[in-house]
Design an enzyme around this catalytic site. Structure first.
Site, PDB file in Angstrom:
ATOM      1  N   LYS A  96      37.089  49.189  51.887  1.00 39.81           N
ATOM      2  CA  LYS A  96      36.987  49.330  50.436  1.00 39.81           C
ATOM      3  C   LYS A  96      38.069  50.276  49.935  1.00 39.81           C
ATOM      4  O   LYS A  96      38.330  51.314  50.552  1.00 39.81           O
ATOM      5  CB  LYS A  96      35.597  49.856  50.071  1.00 39.81           C
ATOM      6  CG  LYS A  96      35.342  49.938  48.564  1.00 39.81           C
ATOM      7  CD  LYS A  96      33.910  50.373  48.272  1.00 39.81           C
ATOM      8  CE  LYS A  96      33.642  50.441  46.774  1.00 39.81           C
ATOM      9  NZ  LYS A  96      32.246  50.810  46.457  1.00 39.81           N
ATOM     10  N   SER A 173      29.731  47.666  43.497  1.00 35.05           N
ATOM     11  CA  SER A 173      31.157  47.822  43.284  1.00 35.05           C
ATOM     12  C   SER A 173      32.011  47.448  44.494  1.00 35.05           C
ATOM     13  O   SER A 173      33.236  47.349  44.379  1.00 35.05           O
ATOM     14  CB  SER A 173      31.460  49.269  42.900  1.00 35.05           C
ATOM     15  OG  SER A 173      31.190  50.157  43.966  1.00 35.05           O
ATOM     16  N   SER A 197      25.964  49.655  45.415  1.00 36.35           N
ATOM     17  CA  SER A 197      27.279  49.016  45.471  1.00 36.35           C
ATOM     18  C   SER A 197      27.606  48.317  46.772  1.00 36.35           C
ATOM     19  O   SER A 197      28.578  47.572  46.840  1.00 36.35           O
ATOM     20  CB  SER A 197      28.373  50.044  45.159  1.00 36.35           C
ATOM     21  OG  SER A 197      28.320  50.448  43.817  1.00 36.35           O
TER      22      SER A 197
END
Length: 517
Positions: A96, A173, A197
Site C-alpha cells: 500500500k 482505503s 480500510s
C-alpha cells in the site's frame, strides 16, 4: 540545510496572542534573546540529522501505462527482492502506498504527498523481503487513506475487478492492494486499516485477510496512532497466516507496540490445531439503517455452514455496538486533525520513528495543495479542529473513556465464546459516480459502510474477513472477530469456515490467470 530565523516582533505578538499569555510589548522584547538561544538547539539537531541520514538506495521503478493498469490499482511498479529462500519465496507482493519504500516515490493517494521519495524502508517491507517475497510495486490508496470507498485517490478511482466494465468501486482505503490480489496481478498485499480500510475492500473484491490486534505489526505513515493497523490481504487463509507470521513482532520503532509483549507465533502452524466450537452472532451487526437485506441473508447462510461443520452457533445482543461507531468517529476525527493534518502526519509527544523530511514535505505541500485534498479529509480537518477548539479536548477525552466500555462489552461476549460474527459491510460494492455529486452523497458513499468495521479499530480486536457468498454478482464479506492478542485462534476459526466452503470464487477476468498459479 535550512536556517531557523528568530521571530520578528509581529510574530512574537502572534505567539503571545495564540497562547493568551498577556505579555506586554516590553515583556515580549525581554523574551527575544532567550527564544533565540532556544531555537539554536533546533538548528543543531537538524545538522546532526542531515549528517547521519542514510542515502536512499538506487532502485528502479516504472509508472505503468493504462493498458498495464486497467484497474488503476498500481501507483508505480518495481521488482525488489533480497533472497530466493524463505517462507514467501516466489510470492509477489504489492505494498500500500502509505508504506515507505526507500528510493521509490510515494503519494498516499494525495497531491499533498506527491513528489516525496523516502530514504527508509518500512519494517514490514524489510520483513517481507527477508522472507523471500518480491515486491512488485506500490498499490494506489485513497487520499491520505481517509475513505472507505475507492473514489478519492489521485488521479482517478480504483476499479473493482468483479465488474468487467470496471464501473464499480473496489472499496477503500487499501483499494489498489485488494484489486491487485483479487485480479491475480500479485499473490498478496499489505494494507492499512484505521476504520475498515483492509476489510472494506476485502468484502468488495472477494478475497481474505485481516486487521490484526492493534500493535501486532509495526505501522508506518500514521493517521491516528491508536486506531492504525497494518494487515495482510491474500486469496486464502493459509497465505494470510503465513504473512502474519512474517510481519508480526515489535521493531523498537513503533510506539503502538510499546504496551505489548509480542511473542513470535507461527500462525500457519496454528491452522493444524483443532478449531474451537463456540461462535456467537452479534444481533446489532445486522439490519442496520443502510443494510441490504440480501447481504444479511448471505452472511446468515454462511453462518449455517459454520453450524453444519459442528460449530456451536448462538445469538447474542451487544447493545453498545450501535454506539461504538460514534466513539470511533470522535477519536478518528479529532485525532487525525491533530496528528495527520496539524501534526504533519507524526504529531508529537510519543517515541518511535520520525521522518523529518516527510514532515517538512507534507507541511509545505499541504499549504500549496490543501485545496486539492478530498472532501473526506476536509471534513475531518474542519470537524476535528472545531470540536477540539470549542470543547478544549473534552469530546476526545470522553470518547477515550468510552473505549473501555465498548472493549469490555466485546470482551464479555468473547469470554464465553471463541469469536463474534457479523457482516463486514451493510451492502456490496457500489458504482463509481460518473459525475460530480452533492457533498452529502459524496460523504455517504465514502464513509457510510464502516458501521461494523470501525468499532474494532478503536478497541483493537483482531478481525478477519472471509468471503461469505455473493449478491447481485458481487462478493459479500463476513467478519469474524476474536480476542485481543489471540490472532492465531481467530485465524483458525476462519480457516475452519474456508475448509467448509472450499475455494472462494474469483473475478471473471482473473479466472484464467489464477488457474495457472
Amino acid at each position: 540545510m535550512s536556517s531557523l530565523t528568530p521571530p520578528n516582533s509581529n510574530q512574537m505578538s502572534a505567539l503571545n496572542n495564540h497562547f493568551f499569555f498577556g505579555l506586554t510589548t516590553p515583556k515580549l522584547e525581554e523574551f527575544a534573546p532567550a527564544l533565540e538561544a532556544t531555537l539554536a538547539y533546533a538548528v543543531t539537531d537538524e545538522r546532526v540529522y542531515e549528517r547521519t541520514a542514510p542515502e536512499p538506495p538506487d532502485r528502479s521503478w516504472t509508472t505503468p501505462t493504462a493498458a498495464e493498469n486497467p484497474l488503476s490499482a498500481w501507483y508505480v511498479t518495481t521488482s525488489i527482492s533480497y533472497t530466493d529462500g524463505g517462507p514467501l519465496a516466489g510470492r509477489t507482493v504489492a505494498i500500500k502506498d502509505n508504506v515507505t519504500v526507500a528510493g521509490v516515490p510515494m503519494m498516499n493517494g494525495s497531491r499533498v504527498v506527491e513528489g516525496f521519495t523516502p530514504r527508509y524502508d518500512a519494517t514490514v517491507l524489510r520483513r517481507l523481503l527477508d522472507a523471500g517475497a518480491t515486491k512488485a510495486g506500490k498499490a494506489v490508496c485513497e487520499d491520505l487513506c481517509f475513505s472507505g470507498s475507492s473514489v478519492t485517490s489521485h488521479p482517478q478511482p480504483v476499479r473493482n475487478p468483479w465488474d468487467e466494465s470496471h464501473g464499480y468501486k473496489a472499496g477503500g482505503s487499501s483499494s489498489g492492494s485488494e484489486a491487485l490480489v483479487a485480479s491475480g496481478h500479485v499473490d498478496c498485499a499489505v494494507g492499512g486499516d484505521g476504520g475498515g480500510s483492509i476489510r472494506i475492500p476485502l468484502a468488495c473484491c472477494g478475497i481474505v485477510g485481516c486487521k490484526p490486534t492493534h500493535g501486532l505489526k509495526p505501522y508506518t505513515f500514521p493517521i491516528e496512532r491508536t486506531i492504525d493497523h497494518l494487515g495482510p490481504m491474500t486469496r486464502t487463509v493459509g497465505d494470510a497466516a503465513m504473512m502474519l507470521t512474517v510481519l508480526a513482532g515489535t521493531d523498537g520503532l513503533d510506539p503502538r507496540q510499546a504496551d505489548h509483549r509480542i511473542e513470535p507465533v507461527d500462525y500457519l502452524a496454528a491452522l493444524a490445531e483443532p478449531a474451537g466450537l463456540r461462535v456467537v452472532v452479534v444481533t446489532e451487526g445486522f439490519d442496520t439503517p443502510v443494510q441490504d437485506a440480501a447481504v444479511d441473508d448471505a452472511v446468515r447462510a454462511a453462518i449455517l455452514v459454520l453450524r453444519s461443520g459442528c460449530l456451536t452457533v448462538e445469538i447474542v445482543s451487544i447493545p453498545i455496538h450501535l454506539d461504538a461507531f460514534a466513539v470511533w468517529n470522535v477519536i478518528a476525527t479529532e485525532g487525525a486533525a491533530y496528528q495527520m493534518l496539524d501534526g504533519n502526519y507524526y504529531g508529537m509527544n510519543t517515541g518511535g520513528f520520525y521522518d523529518p523530511e516527510l514532515i517538512i514535505h507534507f507541511s509545505r505541500r499541504r499549504l500549496e495543495h490543501g485545496h486539492q485534498l478530498s472532501k473526506t479529509v476536509k471534513l475531518v480537518g474542519m470537524g476535528g479542529r472545531y470540536t477540539s477548539e470549542t470543547g478544549g479536548g473534552k469530546y476526545a477525552a470522553a470518547a477515550r473513556q468510552l473505549v473501555r466500555e465498548v472493549r469490555a462489552a466485546y470482551d464479555l461476549a468473547l469470554a464465553r465464546y471463541d469469536v463474534l460474527v457479523m457482516p463486514t459491510l451493510p451492502y456490496t460494492a457500489t458504482k463509481i459516480p460518473i459525475t460530480d455529486i452533492p457533498l452529502a452523497d459524496y460523504l455517504d458513499t465514502a464513509l457510510s459502510m464502516i458501521i461494523n468495521t470501525a468499532p474494532f479499530d478503536v478497541t483493537g480486536h483482531p478481525a478477519l474477513c472471509p468471503v461469505a457468498g455473493a449478491v447481485h454478482g458481487l462478493p459479500v464479506g463476513m467478519m469474524i472477530i476474536g480476542k485481543a492478542h489471540d490472532d492465531d485462534a481467530t485465524v483458525l476459526r476462519v480457516a475452519a469456515f474456508e475448509h467448509a466452503v472450499g475455494n472462494y470464487p474469483v473475478p471473471p477476468e482473473a479466472a484464467s490467470t489464477l488457474a495457472t498459479l
